[in-house]
Design a protein around this motif. Structure first.
Motif, PDB file in Angstrom:
ATOM      1  N   ILE A  62     -13.961 -17.790  14.986  1.00  0.00           N
ATOM      2  CA  ILE A  62     -12.848 -18.434  14.279  1.00  0.00           C
ATOM      3  C   ILE A  62     -13.265 -18.802  12.863  1.00  0.00           C
ATOM      4  O   ILE A  62     -12.543 -18.539  11.899  1.00  0.00           O
ATOM      5  N   ILE A  63     -14.441 -19.381  12.729  1.00  0.00           N
ATOM      6  CA  ILE A  63     -14.946 -19.757  11.408  1.00  0.00           C
ATOM      7  C   ILE A  63     -15.153 -18.516  10.535  1.00  0.00           C
ATOM      8  O   ILE A  63     -14.837 -18.523   9.345  1.00  0.00           O
ATOM      9  N   ALA A  64     -15.642 -17.429  11.126  1.00  0.00           N
ATOM     10  CA  ALA A  64     -15.832 -16.182  10.371  1.00  0.00           C
ATOM     11  C   ALA A  64     -14.485 -15.626   9.904  1.00  0.00           C
ATOM     12  O   ALA A  64     -14.360 -15.165   8.759  1.00  0.00           O
ATOM     13  N   LEU A  65     -13.467 -15.674  10.756  1.00  0.00           N
ATOM     14  CA  LEU A  65     -12.131 -15.210  10.364  1.00  0.00           C
ATOM     15  C   LEU A  65     -11.573 -16.064   9.223  1.00  0.00           C
ATOM     16  O   LEU A  65     -10.968 -15.545   8.288  1.00  0.00           O
ATOM     17  N   ASP A  66     -11.786 -17.359   9.312  1.00  0.00           N
ATOM     18  CA  ASP A  66     -11.305 -18.261   8.262  1.00  0.00           C
ATOM     19  C   ASP A  66     -12.005 -17.948   6.934  1.00  0.00           C
ATOM     20  O   ASP A  66     -11.358 -17.907   5.887  1.00  0.00           O
ATOM     21  N   LYS A  67     -13.311 -17.714   6.976  1.00  0.00           N
ATOM     22  CA  LYS A  67     -14.056 -17.351   5.758  1.00  0.00           C
ATOM     23  C   LYS A  67     -13.550 -16.028   5.195  1.00  0.00           C
ATOM     24  O   LYS A  67     -13.416 -15.878   3.975  1.00  0.00           O
ATOM     25  N   GLU A  68     -13.278 -15.073   6.080  1.00  0.00           N
ATOM     26  CA  GLU A  68     -12.759 -13.775   5.643  1.00  0.00           C
ATOM     27  C   GLU A  68     -11.404 -13.959   4.950  1.00  0.00           C
ATOM     28  O   GLU A  68     -11.163 -13.388   3.891  1.00  0.00           O
ATOM     29  N   TRP A  69     -10.535 -14.750   5.541  1.00  0.00           N
ATOM     30  CA  TRP A  69      -9.207 -15.021   4.958  1.00  0.00           C
ATOM     31  C   TRP A  69      -9.354 -15.633   3.568  1.00  0.00           C
ATOM     32  O   TRP A  69      -8.731 -15.177   2.613  1.00  0.00           O
ATOM     33  N   ARG A  70     -10.170 -16.677   3.485  1.00  0.00           N
ATOM     34  CA  ARG A  70     -10.356 -17.378   2.202  1.00  0.00           C
ATOM     35  C   ARG A  70     -10.883 -16.432   1.123  1.00  0.00           C
ATOM     36  O   ARG A  70     -10.502 -16.529  -0.036  1.00  0.00           O
ATOM     37  N   ALA A  71     -11.774 -15.524   1.513  1.00  0.00           N
ATOM     38  CA  ALA A  71     -12.332 -14.569   0.562  1.00  0.00           C
ATOM     39  C   ALA A  71     -11.273 -13.558   0.107  1.00  0.00           C
ATOM     40  O   ALA A  71     -11.356 -13.028  -0.998  1.00  0.00           O
ATOM     41  N   GLN A  72     -10.257 -13.323   0.941  1.00  0.00           N
ATOM     42  CA  GLN A  72      -9.213 -12.353   0.612  1.00  0.00           C
ATOM     43  C   GLN A  72      -8.089 -12.942  -0.238  1.00  0.00           C
ATOM     44  O   GLN A  72      -7.349 -12.192  -0.873  1.00  0.00           O
ATOM     45  N   VAL A  73      -7.954 -14.264  -0.246  1.00  0.00           N
ATOM     46  CA  VAL A  73      -6.873 -14.893  -1.011  1.00  0.00           C
ATOM     47  C   VAL A  73      -6.991 -14.495  -2.479  1.00  0.00           C
ATOM     48  O   VAL A  73      -8.042 -14.648  -3.094  1.00  0.00           O
ATOM     49  N   GLN A  75      -7.016 -11.494  -3.707  1.00  0.00           N
ATOM     50  CA  GLN A  75      -7.637 -10.185  -3.909  1.00  0.00           C
ATOM     51  C   GLN A  75      -6.611  -9.067  -3.739  1.00  0.00           C
ATOM     52  O   GLN A  75      -5.623  -9.223  -3.028  1.00  0.00           O
ATOM     53  N   SER A  76      -6.854  -7.928  -4.376  1.00  0.00           N
ATOM     54  CA  SER A  76      -5.931  -6.795  -4.243  1.00  0.00           C
ATOM     55  C   SER A  76      -6.036  -6.163  -2.860  1.00  0.00           C
ATOM     56  O   SER A  76      -5.063  -5.634  -2.335  1.00  0.00           O
ATOM     57  N   SER A  77      -7.193  -6.221  -2.270  1.00  0.00           N
ATOM     58  CA  SER A  77      -7.377  -5.732  -0.904  1.00  0.00           C
ATOM     59  C   SER A  77      -7.552  -6.944   0.009  1.00  0.00           C
ATOM     60  O   SER A  77      -8.557  -7.651  -0.073  1.00  0.00           O
TER      61      SER A  77
END
Length: 188
Positions: A62-73, A75-77
């Motif tokens: 869950i924490i990894a998914l949240d970090k992934e989401w935050r990193a994508q905010v 971004q073009s991809s």
């Protein structure tokens, strides 16, 4: 000095009355529009489906998914964000927001872990399970709602509050998720 104290007391009382007016309107909104959104069959079905799909997620995942989401905010991809925003449920939430004539600034639905199921706009994070909007609804039980403080949004210059409501499965009576609705209190 005495006049200053009277003025401060009067202003304080005026602010409390002003805040109480919003509180009553927001409670009505919670038990009206937000409860209606929380009981929408399509939203309930989407939450149930995600609860099944994510039933074995660990806290680390869950924490990894949240970090992934935050990193994508921003971004073009942004595949994780795009997956959520393109779902039929997210599109339905966009329609609900648009139909509110400016009263609703955002809507997002969370599952039994506090993860986003669908949203009308990009949220800053994917996991809401550590926040009051989820803890004070999902963890409390059916018909639970939570109203955040009214705050001025820096970017929009609107006074807003987040109104959250527990999502209950009508078949079992169990809470399965929660919904949060950003409300422009000036439109109530």
């Amino acid at each position: 000095m005495k006049h200053l104290l009277v003025l401060i007391a009067t202003l304080s009382l005026s602010f409390n009355i002003f805040a109480n007016e919003y509180e009553a309107a927001l409670q009505g909104y919670a038990n009206g529009q937000v409860k209606t959104i929380a009981s929408d069959p399509d939203i309930i079905a989407a939450v149930k489906a995600q609860n099944i799909a994510n039933q074995n997620l660990t806290e680390d995942q869950i924490i990894a998914l949240d970090k992934e989401w935050r990193a994508q905010v921003g971004q073009s991809s942004a595949p994780l964000i795009e997956e959520k925003l393109s779902s039929p449920t997210s599109k339905k939430l966009v329609g609900m927001q648009e139909a509110s004539d400016g009263a609703i600034t955002e809507i997002f639905v969370m599952d039994d872990k506090g993860l986003n199921v669908a949203q009308s706009a990009v949220t800053s994070d994917y996991w809401q399970g550590d926040e009051a909007k989820w803890k004070k609804t999902y963890k409390v039980g059916p018909n639970a709602y939570h109203i955040s403080e009214v705050e001025e949004d820096e970017s929009t210059q609107m006074f807003q509050s987040q109104v959250s409501y527990a999502i209950t499965d009508p078949a079992s009576g169990q809470v399965i998720g929660a919904v949060t609705v950003g409300v422009n209190v000036e439109e109530l």
